[in-house]
Design a protein around this motif. Sequence first.
Motif, mmCIF file in Angstrom:
data_model
loop_
_atom_site.group_PDB
_atom_site.id
_atom_site.type_symbol
_atom_site.label_atom_id
_atom_site.label_comp_id
_atom_site.label_asym_id
_atom_site.label_seq_id
_atom_site.Cartn_x
_atom_site.Cartn_y
_atom_site.Cartn_z
ATOM 1 N N LEU A 113 -6.910 -0.723 67.816
ATOM 2 C CA LEU A 113 -5.883 -1.540 68.466
ATOM 3 C C LEU A 113 -4.993 -2.256 67.459
ATOM 4 C CD1 LEU A 113 -7.926 -2.915 71.485
ATOM 5 C CD2 LEU A 113 -6.123 -1.175 71.523
ATOM 6 N N THR A 124 -6.807 7.251 72.605
ATOM 7 C CA THR A 124 -8.013 6.443 72.803
ATOM 8 C C THR A 124 -9.241 7.340 72.851
ATOM 9 O OG1 THR A 124 -6.749 4.749 73.975
ATOM 10 C CG2 THR A 124 -9.137 4.750 74.315
ATOM 11 N N ILE A 145 -10.273 -0.229 77.002
ATOM 12 C CA ILE A 145 -9.467 -0.264 75.775
ATOM 13 C C ILE A 145 -7.987 -0.161 76.113
ATOM 14 C CG2 ILE A 145 -8.940 0.961 73.619
ATOM 15 C CD1 ILE A 145 -11.981 1.661 73.520
ATOM 16 N N GLN A 146 -7.642 0.708 77.057
ATOM 17 C CA GLN A 146 -6.243 0.848 77.471
ATOM 18 C C GLN A 146 -5.720 -0.458 78.069
ATOM 19 O OE1 GLN A 146 -5.430 4.098 75.778
ATOM 20 N NE2 GLN A 146 -3.919 3.594 77.308
ATOM 21 N N ALA A 149 -5.023 -2.909 75.286
ATOM 22 C CA ALA A 149 -3.822 -2.483 74.558
ATOM 23 C C ALA A 149 -2.562 -2.869 75.340
ATOM 24 C CB ALA A 149 -3.856 -0.983 74.315
ATOM 25 N N ASN A 152 -2.062 -6.701 75.333
ATOM 26 C CA ASN A 152 -1.614 -7.207 74.029
ATOM 27 C C ASN A 152 -0.188 -6.817 73.701
ATOM 28 O OD1 ASN A 152 -3.946 -8.585 73.440
ATOM 29 N ND2 ASN A 152 -4.884 -6.871 72.384
ATOM 30 N N ASN A 153 0.348 -5.820 74.388
ATOM 31 C CA ASN A 153 1.716 -5.375 74.126
ATOM 32 C C ASN A 153 2.736 -5.914 75.112
ATOM 33 O OD1 ASN A 153 1.510 -3.728 71.735
ATOM 34 N ND2 ASN A 153 0.167 -2.445 72.968
#
Length: 156
Positions: A113, A124, A145-146, A149, A152-153
């Motif tokens: 990440l 991923t 995890i997606q 991500a 955080n974006n």
Amino acid sequence: MTINTKVNDKSYEVDVEPRKLLSDFLREDLGLTGTHVGCEHGVCGACTIMIDGHAIRSCLMFAVQIDGSEVETIEGLQKKELGLELKEAFSKHHALQCGFCTAGILMSAVEFLYEENHPTEKETREMLSGHLCRCTGYEGIVSAIQEVAEKNNEGR
């Protein structure tokens, strides 16, 4: 041999046997048992930790090799924001069952990440190809995890 290292933001100057594996040093000498030992051949990924910001298999290194390095284990990750976000997402998406592989996956996910701003599902899954999980089927892990991500974006 005497090594100087920083593990989870704590400095150590310790004597270690030259042939002692890093995974054994962390578990036995420092009491950091969150780093699991599975295959002892670098295949399963359970022993993954961070050294100087890079995910590595601690069963493939000797403890003397971390002299002068900064090490982060799952115990240290739990105190950081990204670690907490991943922990929440893993729980939400039912991304763990027995938990044996989880620490290593989380450590690799952190490096991933940091390197990938907008990872695709395929990217991923490719990152996860270095980790063996016999319980989950990876769907929840990928979703977790997606989600982190994407979160955080937002606003970037």
